[in-house]
Scaffold this motif. Structure first.
Motif, PDB file in Angstrom:
ATOM      1  N   ARG A 131       0.808  -1.228   0.000  1.00  0.00           N
ATOM      2  CA  ARG A 131       0.000   0.000   0.000  1.00  0.00           C
ATOM      3  C   ARG A 131       0.840   1.276   0.000  1.00  0.00           C
ATOM      4  O   ARG A 131       0.343   2.341  -0.326  1.00  0.00           O
ATOM      5  CB  ARG A 131      -0.934   0.029   1.221  1.00  0.00           C
ATOM      6  CG  ARG A 131      -2.173  -0.839   1.063  1.00  0.00           C
ATOM      7  CD  ARG A 131      -3.125  -0.242   0.040  1.00  0.00           C
ATOM      8  NE  ARG A 131      -4.384  -0.965  -0.057  1.00  0.00           N
ATOM      9  CZ  ARG A 131      -4.609  -1.992  -0.850  1.00  0.00           C
ATOM     10  NH1 ARG A 131      -3.642  -2.452  -1.621  1.00  0.00           N
ATOM     11  NH2 ARG A 131      -5.787  -2.582  -0.896  1.00  0.00           N
ATOM     12  N   CYS A 132       2.100   1.179   0.399  1.00  0.00           N
ATOM     13  CA  CYS A 132       2.920   2.402   0.466  1.00  0.00           C
ATOM     14  C   CYS A 132       4.340   2.078   0.016  1.00  0.00           C
ATOM     15  O   CYS A 132       4.909   1.075   0.419  1.00  0.00           O
ATOM     16  CB  CYS A 132       2.924   2.943   1.900  1.00  0.00           C
ATOM     17  SG  CYS A 132       4.071   4.339   2.129  1.00  0.00           S
ATOM     18  N   GLY A 133       4.872   2.937  -0.843  1.00  0.00           N
ATOM     19  CA  GLY A 133       6.236   2.731  -1.342  1.00  0.00           C
ATOM     20  C   GLY A 133       7.260   3.567  -0.598  1.00  0.00           C
ATOM     21  O   GLY A 133       8.394   3.691  -1.041  1.00  0.00           O
ATOM     22  N   LEU A 134       6.845   4.172   0.526  1.00  0.00           N
ATOM     23  CA  LEU A 134       7.778   4.912   1.395  1.00  0.00           C
ATOM     24  C   LEU A 134       8.464   6.037   0.625  1.00  0.00           C
ATOM     25  O   LEU A 134       9.671   6.232   0.751  1.00  0.00           O
ATOM     26  CB  LEU A 134       8.822   3.953   2.000  1.00  0.00           C
ATOM     27  CG  LEU A 134       8.277   2.684   2.658  1.00  0.00           C
ATOM     28  CD1 LEU A 134       9.414   1.776   3.076  1.00  0.00           C
ATOM     29  CD2 LEU A 134       7.399   3.006   3.847  1.00  0.00           C
ATOM     30  N   CYS A 135       7.688   6.774  -0.175  1.00  0.00           N
ATOM     31  CA  CYS A 135       8.309   7.786  -1.043  1.00  0.00           C
ATOM     32  C   CYS A 135       8.795   9.015  -0.287  1.00  0.00           C
ATOM     33  O   CYS A 135       9.549   9.822  -0.822  1.00  0.00           O
ATOM     34  CB  CYS A 135       7.353   8.196  -2.156  1.00  0.00           C
ATOM     35  SG  CYS A 135       6.040   9.289  -1.587  1.00  0.00           S
ATOM     36  N   GLY A 136       8.322   9.191   0.959  1.00  0.00           N
ATOM     37  CA  GLY A 136       8.802  10.319   1.764  1.00  0.00           C
ATOM     38  C   GLY A 136       8.143  11.642   1.445  1.00  0.00           C
ATOM     39  O   GLY A 136       8.558  12.688   1.958  1.00  0.00           O
ATOM     40  N   ASP A 137       7.130  11.633   0.583  1.00  0.00           N
ATOM     41  CA  ASP A 137       6.474  12.878   0.167  1.00  0.00           C
ATOM     42  C   ASP A 137       5.034  12.510  -0.212  1.00  0.00           C
ATOM     43  O   ASP A 137       4.681  12.455  -1.390  1.00  0.00           O
ATOM     44  CB  ASP A 137       7.242  13.461  -1.032  1.00  0.00           C
ATOM     45  CG  ASP A 137       6.643  14.762  -1.516  1.00  0.00           C
ATOM     46  OD1 ASP A 137       5.940  15.413  -0.748  1.00  0.00           O
ATOM     47  OD2 ASP A 137       6.892  15.109  -2.690  1.00  0.00           O
ATOM     48  N   CYS A 138       4.233  12.241   0.810  1.00  0.00           N
ATOM     49  CA  CYS A 138       2.913  11.627   0.586  1.00  0.00           C
ATOM     50  C   CYS A 138       1.951  12.553  -0.177  1.00  0.00           C
ATOM     51  O   CYS A 138       1.842  13.739   0.115  1.00  0.00           O
ATOM     52  CB  CYS A 138       2.300  11.241   1.929  1.00  0.00           C
ATOM     53  SG  CYS A 138       0.934  10.085   1.729  1.00  0.00           S
ATOM     54  N   VAL A 139       1.275  11.981  -1.165  1.00  0.00           N
ATOM     55  CA  VAL A 139       0.319  12.769  -1.972  1.00  0.00           C
ATOM     56  C   VAL A 139      -1.110  12.252  -1.812  1.00  0.00           C
ATOM     57  O   VAL A 139      -1.983  12.569  -2.625  1.00  0.00           O
ATOM     58  CB  VAL A 139       0.727  12.764  -3.468  1.00  0.00           C
ATOM     59  CG1 VAL A 139       2.073  13.427  -3.671  1.00  0.00           C
ATOM     60  CG2 VAL A 139       0.729  11.341  -4.046  1.00  0.00           C
ATOM     61  N   LEU A 140      -1.348  11.475  -0.777  1.00  0.00           N
ATOM     62  CA  LEU A 140      -2.675  10.862  -0.623  1.00  0.00           C
ATOM     63  C   LEU A 140      -3.791  11.897  -0.498  1.00  0.00           C
ATOM     64  O   LEU A 140      -4.946  11.603  -0.810  1.00  0.00           O
ATOM     65  CB  LEU A 140      -2.682   9.923   0.596  1.00  0.00           C
ATOM     66  CG  LEU A 140      -1.884   8.621   0.436  1.00  0.00           C
ATOM     67  CD1 LEU A 140      -1.926   7.807   1.722  1.00  0.00           C
ATOM     68  CD2 LEU A 140      -2.416   7.777  -0.719  1.00  0.00           C
ATOM     69  N   CYS A 147      -2.934   5.385  -3.080  1.00  0.00           N
ATOM     70  CA  CYS A 147      -1.545   5.698  -3.443  1.00  0.00           C
ATOM     71  C   CYS A 147      -1.267   5.428  -4.923  1.00  0.00           C
ATOM     72  O   CYS A 147      -1.307   4.282  -5.363  1.00  0.00           O
ATOM     73  CB  CYS A 147      -0.582   4.869  -2.592  1.00  0.00           C
ATOM     74  SG  CYS A 147       1.133   5.118  -3.097  1.00  0.00           S
ATOM     75  N   ILE A 149       1.585   5.829  -6.369  1.00  0.00           N
ATOM     76  CA  ILE A 149       2.957   5.336  -6.524  1.00  0.00           C
ATOM     77  C   ILE A 149       2.986   3.805  -6.526  1.00  0.00           C
ATOM     78  O   ILE A 149       3.650   3.184  -7.358  1.00  0.00           O
ATOM     79  CB  ILE A 149       3.858   5.858  -5.364  1.00  0.00           C
ATOM     80  CG1 ILE A 149       3.785   7.383  -5.253  1.00  0.00           C
ATOM     81  CG2 ILE A 149       5.299   5.374  -5.508  1.00  0.00           C
ATOM     82  CD1 ILE A 149       4.253   8.120  -6.470  1.00  0.00           C
TER      83      ILE A 149
HETATM   84  S1  SF4 Z   1       2.319   8.746  -1.785  1.00  0.00           S
HETATM   85 FE1  SF4 Z   1       2.033   8.285   0.399  1.00  0.00          FE
HETATM   86  S2  SF4 Z   1       1.227   6.190   0.413  1.00  0.00           S
HETATM   87 FE2  SF4 Z   1       2.170   6.534  -1.614  1.00  0.00          FE
HETATM   88  S3  SF4 Z   1       4.283   5.849  -1.480  1.00  0.00           S
HETATM   89 FE3  SF4 Z   1       4.293   8.006  -0.987  1.00  0.00          FE
HETATM   90  S4  SF4 Z   1       4.095   8.072   1.265  1.00  0.00           S
HETATM   91 FE4  SF4 Z   1       3.460   6.036   0.604  1.00  0.00          FE
END
Ligand code: SF4
Ligand code: SF4
Length: 223
Positions: A131-140, A147, A149
């Motif tokens: 459910r989360c790719g740990l991108c460090g910049d959440c856009v939810l 997500c 990503i």
């Molecule tokens: S957008 Fe949010 S839920 Fe998606 S990978 Fe990034 S931190 Fe995780």
């Protein structure tokens, strides 16, 4: 939670082929929930390895311990006494736990019994999904809590792509198109106008800090 799966037992046995006595270290955190490295799995793996080695005429002695969390130094200290007289440690934690054990027990051969897969959750009994790719910049907040990503096969920020068909992703009819899900949810919430805002490329530097990322709790004073 972190989702992991146990490696093939033959591969685990191979990693400790030279050892006569091993500590199998489970973890009561995420890997207990996904039935990969909890108390039961630790005992079952220990028994299976002993049987395997006995059949090979090269018996293996095992000790087991399940830490509250292997990713926390205060919980792995308790293993100090157990580690002293084993030849190797098999960690049934995620990759973080394995590394913490290797850092603490510098003179021991520490090996992973699990493959750490992803951050996700249960979608039905016994099934977990990323459910989360740990991108460090959440856009939810821009995508209705879905997500793009991880759930979009192409990680598109302004979807859908041209391959979206009847709500399914072009990679498989079994995979929902994330952008269809996003559209449906934003529509239901009366927020379709938000999808008209073009999302700029993500700042992927937040997914990497030129090395491992760090998070520091507000009240912690760095000396
Ligand atoms: S957008 Fe949010 S839920 Fe998606 S990978 Fe990034 S931190 Fe995780
Ligand atoms: S069909 Fe949907 S989920 Fe699949 S890649 Fe295109 S936008 Fe992403």
């Amino acid at each position: 939670m972190i989702v992991a799966q146990q490696k093939n037992i033959k591969d685990i046995a191979e990693m400790v082929a030279d050892a006569q006595k091993v500590l199998l270290a489970g973890c009561a955190g995420c890997v207990t929930v996904c039935l990969a490295g909890g108390e039961k799995e630790t005992e079952v793996l220990a028994a299976a390895l002993r049987i395997m080695r006995k059949l090979q005429g090269n018996p293996l002695e095992t000790v087991t311990y399940v830490a509250t969390r292997q990713c926390d130094p205060e919980y792995i200290e308790a293993m100090d006494g157990l580690v002293k007289d084993v030849d190797a440690v098999i960690s049934l934690a995620c990759g973080v736990g394995v590394q913490y054990l290797a850092e603490r027990f510098k003179d021991k051969w520490v090996v992973p019994a699990l493959d750490t897969k992803f951050v996700g959750g249960a979608v039905k009994h016994g099934v977990w999904e990323e459910r989360c790719g740990l991108c460090g910049d959440c856009v939810l907040h821009r995508t209705g809590g879905i997500c793009p990503i991880i759930r979009c096969s192409k990680s598109i920020l302004n979807g859908p792509c041209g391959g979206s068909q009847n709500g399914k992703c072009e990679i498989s009819k079994d995979v929902d198109c994330a952008w269809q899900l996003i559209y449906d949810r934003m529509k239901a919430l009366g927020k379709l106008d938000k999808l008209m805002e073009i999302q700029m490329p993500k700042d992927w530097s937040k997914a990497r800090d030129g090395g491992p990322r760090r998070a520091i709790r507000e009240d912690v004073i760095i000396g």
